[in-house]
Design a protein around this motif. Structure first.
Motif, PDB file in Angstrom:
ATOM      1  N   MET A   1       0.843  -1.184   0.000  1.00 36.74           N
ATOM      2  CA  MET A   1       0.000   0.000   0.000  1.00 36.74           C
ATOM      3  C   MET A   1       0.886   1.245   0.000  1.00 36.74           C
ATOM      4  SD  MET A   1      -2.862   0.923   2.820  1.00 36.74           S
ATOM      5  CE  MET A   1      -3.303   2.601   3.110  1.00 36.74           C
ATOM      6  N   THR A   2       0.581   2.178  -0.882  1.00 36.47           N
ATOM      7  CA  THR A   2       1.331   3.423  -0.953  1.00 36.47           C
ATOM      8  C   THR A   2       0.869   4.352   0.158  1.00 36.47           C
ATOM      9  OG1 THR A   2       1.429   3.189  -3.338  1.00 36.47           O
ATOM     10  CG2 THR A   2       1.941   5.350  -2.454  1.00 36.47           C
ATOM     11  N   LYS A   3       1.822   4.937   0.856  1.00 40.29           N
ATOM     12  CA  LYS A   3       1.418   5.850   1.915  1.00 40.29           C
ATOM     13  C   LYS A   3       1.033   7.195   1.320  1.00 40.29           C
ATOM     14  CE  LYS A   3       6.133   7.116   3.257  1.00 40.29           C
ATOM     15  NZ  LYS A   3       7.057   7.179   4.366  1.00 40.29           N
ATOM     16  N   ASP A   4       0.090   7.855   1.973  1.00 38.00           N
ATOM     17  CA  ASP A   4      -0.343   9.173   1.532  1.00 38.00           C
ATOM     18  C   ASP A   4       0.805  10.160   1.647  1.00 38.00           C
ATOM     19  OD1 ASP A   4      -2.959   8.453   0.965  1.00 38.00           O
ATOM     20  OD2 ASP A   4      -3.710   9.031   2.932  1.00 38.00           O
ATOM     21  N   ILE A   5       0.890  11.024   0.658  1.00 36.58           N
ATOM     22  CA  ILE A   5       1.856  12.112   0.668  1.00 36.58           C
ATOM     23  C   ILE A   5       1.094  13.379   1.036  1.00 36.58           C
ATOM     24  CG2 ILE A   5       3.510  13.480  -0.670  1.00 36.58           C
ATOM     25  CD1 ILE A   5       4.335  10.535  -0.313  1.00 36.58           C
ATOM     26  N   ILE A   6       1.538  14.038   2.077  1.00 42.79           N
ATOM     27  CA  ILE A   6       0.935  15.282   2.529  1.00 42.79           C
ATOM     28  C   ILE A   6       1.916  16.409   2.215  1.00 42.79           C
ATOM     29  CG2 ILE A   6      -0.091  16.532   4.460  1.00 42.79           C
ATOM     30  CD1 ILE A   6      -1.491  13.811   3.728  1.00 42.79           C
ATOM     31  N   ALA A   7       1.446  17.392   1.447  1.00 44.15           N
ATOM     32  CA  ALA A   7       2.288  18.536   1.110  1.00 44.15           C
ATOM     33  C   ALA A   7       2.202  19.570   2.224  1.00 44.15           C
ATOM     34  CB  ALA A   7       1.846  19.151  -0.213  1.00 44.15           C
ATOM     35  N   LEU A   8       3.322  20.181   2.523  1.00 43.67           N
ATOM     36  CA  LEU A   8       3.398  21.241   3.521  1.00 43.67           C
ATOM     37  C   LEU A   8       4.020  22.472   2.882  1.00 43.67           C
ATOM     38  CD1 LEU A   8       4.923  19.359   6.590  1.00 43.67           C
ATOM     39  CD2 LEU A   8       2.519  19.737   6.064  1.00 43.67           C
ATOM     40  N   ALA A   9       3.480  23.638   3.239  1.00 44.16           N
ATOM     41  CA  ALA A   9       4.084  24.879   2.779  1.00 44.16           C
ATOM     42  C   ALA A   9       3.757  25.985   3.767  1.00 44.16           C
ATOM     43  CB  ALA A   9       3.589  25.254   1.389  1.00 44.16           C
ATOM     44  N   SER A  10       4.693  26.902   3.893  1.00 41.12           N
ATOM     45  CA  SER A  10       4.489  28.043   4.782  1.00 41.12           C
ATOM     46  C   SER A  10       5.348  29.201   4.315  1.00 41.12           C
ATOM     47  CB  SER A  10       4.873  27.692   6.222  1.00 41.12           C
ATOM     48  OG  SER A  10       6.279  27.599   6.352  1.00 41.12           O
ATOM     49  N   ASP A  11       4.947  30.386   4.734  1.00 39.82           N
ATOM     50  CA  ASP A  11       5.848  31.514   4.595  1.00 39.82           C
ATOM     51  C   ASP A  11       6.703  31.557   5.858  1.00 39.82           C
ATOM     52  OD1 ASP A  11       4.265  32.669   6.591  1.00 39.82           O
ATOM     53  OD2 ASP A  11       3.674  34.403   5.392  1.00 39.82           O
ATOM     54  N   HIS A  12       7.434  32.632   6.058  1.00 41.91           N
ATOM     55  CA  HIS A  12       8.311  32.749   7.225  1.00 41.91           C
ATOM     56  C   HIS A  12       7.538  32.728   8.538  1.00 41.91           C
ATOM     57  CE1 HIS A  12       7.104  36.697   5.760  1.00 41.91           C
ATOM     58  NE2 HIS A  12       7.151  37.114   7.016  1.00 41.91           N
ATOM     59  N   GLY A  13       6.268  33.164   8.542  1.00 42.28           N
ATOM     60  CA  GLY A  13       5.467  33.192   9.763  1.00 42.28           C
ATOM     61  C   GLY A  13       5.003  31.829  10.240  1.00 42.28           C
ATOM     62  N   GLY A  14       5.085  30.828   9.377  1.00 44.45           N
ATOM     63  CA  GLY A  14       4.667  29.484   9.752  1.00 44.45           C
ATOM     64  C   GLY A  14       5.787  28.472   9.748  1.00 44.45           C
ATOM     65  N   LEU A  15       7.005  28.942   9.610  1.00 42.70           N
ATOM     66  CA  LEU A  15       8.166  28.061   9.449  1.00 42.70           C
ATOM     67  C   LEU A  15       8.348  27.090  10.612  1.00 42.70           C
ATOM     68  CD1 LEU A  15      10.441  27.561   7.430  1.00 42.70           C
ATOM     69  CD2 LEU A  15      11.825  29.170   8.735  1.00 42.70           C
TER      70      LEU A  15
ATOM     71  N   GLY B   1       0.621  30.164  12.183  1.00 40.57           N
ATOM     72  CA  GLY B   1       1.858  29.897  12.913  1.00 40.57           C
ATOM     73  C   GLY B   1       2.040  30.777  14.136  1.00 40.57           C
ATOM     74  N   ARG B   2       1.430  31.954  14.125  1.00 38.39           N
ATOM     75  CA  ARG B   2       1.560  32.872  15.251  1.00 38.39           C
ATOM     76  C   ARG B   2       0.287  32.937  16.102  1.00 38.39           C
ATOM     77  NH1 ARG B   2       4.160  37.276  11.244  1.00 38.39           N
ATOM     78  NH2 ARG B   2       6.268  36.421  11.189  1.00 38.39           N
TER      79      ARG B   2
END
Length: 149
Positions: free
Chosen positions: A1-15, A111-112
């Protein structure tokens, strides 16, 4: 079974939150696709919403988590794409309902504005909650009919 890939992205405020979420996802057995930012330099949040929309459209990720300082700007930017249903949440109830009733494919956190324990709980609930369908499927389909999903 292939595991789910979860994409993550943030600007500097969520780093910092992005790093914490990445560790949580890896611990839970998910694959992580980190779209940036990668350092604390000031960057523009719309660029990361675009990157998220692209990987979801291409099928490189099944769902995503976006973060900026408040979560507001990046959620507005992400929801400009027809195939993205990004939900800014602040608690476990919102994380559950955005999946259950809205079939959200992107969770958005501030993030804040969101503490780490609440953020972790929201991510876990978001990933564990299925879309309920039924009357909600009709409503989500109306978004697609109007070119909004």
């Amino acid at each position: 079974m292939t595991k789910d890939i979860i994409a993550l992205a943030s600007d500097h405020g969520g780093l910092e939150m992005k790093a914490m979420v990445a560790a949580l996802l890896q611990e839970k057995g998910f694959g992580v696709l980190d779209l940036g930012a990668h350092d604390g330099q000031s960057v523009d949040y719309p660029d990361f919403a675009v990157a998220m929309a692209q990987v979801l459209k291409d099928g490189r990720a099944t769902r995503g988590v976006l973060m900026c300082g408040s979560g507001i700007g990046i959620s507005i930017a992400a929801n400009r794409f027809a195939h993205v249903r990004a939900a800014l949440v602040h608690d476990s109830y919102g994380a559950r309902m955005c999946r259950l009733h809205n079939d959200a494919n992107v969770l958005v956190l501030g993030g804040r504005t969101t503490g780490p324990e609440v953020a972790k709980e929201c991510v876990e609930i978001f990933l564990a909650t299925p879309f309920e369908g039924g009357r909600h499927a009709r409503r989500v389909a109306k978004l697609a009919e109007n070119g909004q999903a």
